[in-house]
Write a protein that holds these residues in place. Sequence first.
Motif, PDB file in Angstrom:
ATOM      1  N   PRO A 201      15.614   7.464  -7.974  1.00  0.00           N
ATOM      2  CA  PRO A 201      14.296   6.712  -7.550  1.00  0.00           C
ATOM      3  C   PRO A 201      13.390   7.263  -6.551  1.00  0.00           C
ATOM      4  N   LEU A 202      12.266   6.781  -6.670  1.00  0.00           N
ATOM      5  CA  LEU A 202      11.279   6.901  -5.249  1.00  0.00           C
ATOM      6  C   LEU A 202      11.955   5.645  -5.080  1.00  0.00           C
ATOM      7  N   LEU A 203      11.182   5.138  -3.895  1.00  0.00           N
ATOM      8  CA  LEU A 203      10.805   4.450  -3.436  1.00  0.00           C
ATOM      9  C   LEU A 203       9.236   3.555  -2.715  1.00  0.00           C
ATOM     10  N   TRP A 204       9.225   2.512  -3.301  1.00  0.00           N
ATOM     11  CA  TRP A 204       7.425   2.217  -3.479  1.00  0.00           C
ATOM     12  C   TRP A 204       7.511   0.627  -1.705  1.00  0.00           C
ATOM     13  N   PRO A 205       6.738   1.451  -0.545  1.00  0.00           N
ATOM     14  CA  PRO A 205       6.257   2.225  -0.261  1.00  0.00           C
ATOM     15  C   PRO A 205       7.032   3.319   0.492  1.00  0.00           C
ATOM     16  N   ASP A 206       7.952   3.317   1.174  1.00  0.00           N
ATOM     17  CA  ASP A 206       8.426   3.941   2.259  1.00  0.00           C
ATOM     18  C   ASP A 206       8.293   5.724   1.418  1.00  0.00           C
ATOM     19  N   ASP A 207       8.142   5.704   0.914  1.00  0.00           N
ATOM     20  CA  ASP A 207       8.283   7.419   0.082  1.00  0.00           C
ATOM     21  C   ASP A 207       7.165   8.441  -0.347  1.00  0.00           C
TER      22      ASP A 207
END
Length: 573
Positions: A201-207
């Motif tokens: 997964p992408l990490l919201w909001p870090d990525d």
Amino acid sequence: MKDNSFPAQPLEKIALSCSGGGYRATSFHLGSMSYLNHLTYNSKPLLEHVKLISTVSGGSITGVVYALLKQQNKSFFYCYHFLLHHLAKVDLIATGIQKLNPEAVWANNSKTKNLINAFAEQYEQFTGGETFSVFNTMTSHLENVVFNSTEFTNAINFRFKNPQAGYSGNNRFKVTKDQIAEVKLSDVMASSSCFPGGFEPLLWPDDYIHEASPVLKALASKYRAEKIGSVGIMDGGIYDNQGIESILNYKKNSDVPYFDLVIISDVASPYMEAYQPYAARPKTGFRKYTLDGARKKINSINNWVNSIFIFLLLGFGIFAAITNYPPLYQGISIGLFVAFLLFFIIKIILVNKVKSIKSFLMIRIKDLIPSFYRDKLSHLKIGELSVHRAEPLLFSRLNSLVTLLVNVFLKVVRRLNYDKLYEDKRYTYRRIANLINELTQKDFERKAEQQGANTQSEGAKVNIFFKGPYKEVVKDAIQKVAEEAASFGTTLWFTDQQKLDNALSKLVATGQFTMCYNLINYLENLLFTPDNGFELLDPVVQQNLHTLYQQCTTDFEQFRNDPFFLYREFSKR
């Protein structure tokens, strides 16, 4: 008498959804949209009557690029050739994996260095580094855009939308106008196409943070301070692979649907192959061993190797100890003794390491299995099972699990989302499903059987232009292209062989003639169903619909003779 599902202004406000499905979806949707642009309705391309586009996964590549370039005031044919060029040239897998090499340079060092973020950087080839701020004020024929993903905290849709369509994210994690404006479109495409198993997964909001994102940086700090943690964002197809719900939820508080027509462009098949149990292999070779027998065999080999090492060490040690032995041979003996001693020590260390890893894994596996099941499994004499017996037990379960995740689960989700549209009688004259496989012989004949079975209960569909069996309706030329396009896999690249086979042009052409086919069916039901409300329309609108119908039937006659006629015509534009 007018049917209350009949639109008062047919085709004036269209919603288009583009399903997931890798480059197959991207290319097919491009073909479908190009055919809509080819048609003229009410003095402008029919595509320009599309007011909302809702996309998922591979469909988001087409949707994001098209919406972005239209905001930049580019022509349709600029968008069309831009996408064709990039689909033919960009191998996302190859370039993405290269970014994982230790020496690779990352443009954004704040991102987690994993495969999906490597893809996000590659998607900038499609978006030019633009952010969602480009959609703050919609200037094209599109009123709204929705690019769908799924969040892994509440297992619900996570939408990236222009501000006029409301807040982005979802009601658990609301993304404000200022926050969405800083999100890069390349990250949106990655979020929407981040399918499980292939990516993390992408990490919201870090990525989503980059050099020019102070609002997102502040949001990440707030999440850490409040111990919210990052939110996993993955493929929109997990929740709704067609993007239907985002359309149905748009301005839904009305007795009359907002859109005159909803077009679902979809490359996912509703069908699946029957489950096949794992076939046991002959009880020969290694399959005849039990776990206990294999362990004994391994121990026997280990003891035999130890004996050889000890024999060699003793032999070369004795030769090295003989004082009147020639110096050259004595030196060789000492060297071999030391070498075999080192090998023996390394072998003992490796064997012990393997045993410790095995013990660690067994403990972890036992920890993962609830005690109830461990107690029950203790009654199974696993060590006495031969590989011949154990292999089907293991692989049949793995096969059923993969089938559940890849086929059953996604088919159920697909059906549930389609049911929301097809069980709502308000959409009887407001929907088209444009499916990549429906002009294949198997799908066409299966659908004809289903319609025949429903004739008495639901009434026959109007069928004027398409009469007769499959070979008369579709013709050999279309069938060949449609069958090849439908069999194309869900990938993010075209192989060298697929390039030689012109897979991209076949997918685009299939989108064109399939959209033509479905528009003919749709228009026939508008024009020729008795007492549905068509006769109450303004005469100018009636004439426009008849003219559009004539365009479509003329085109399909040409498609029957040459499925690529429009593709070649567009190549000159």
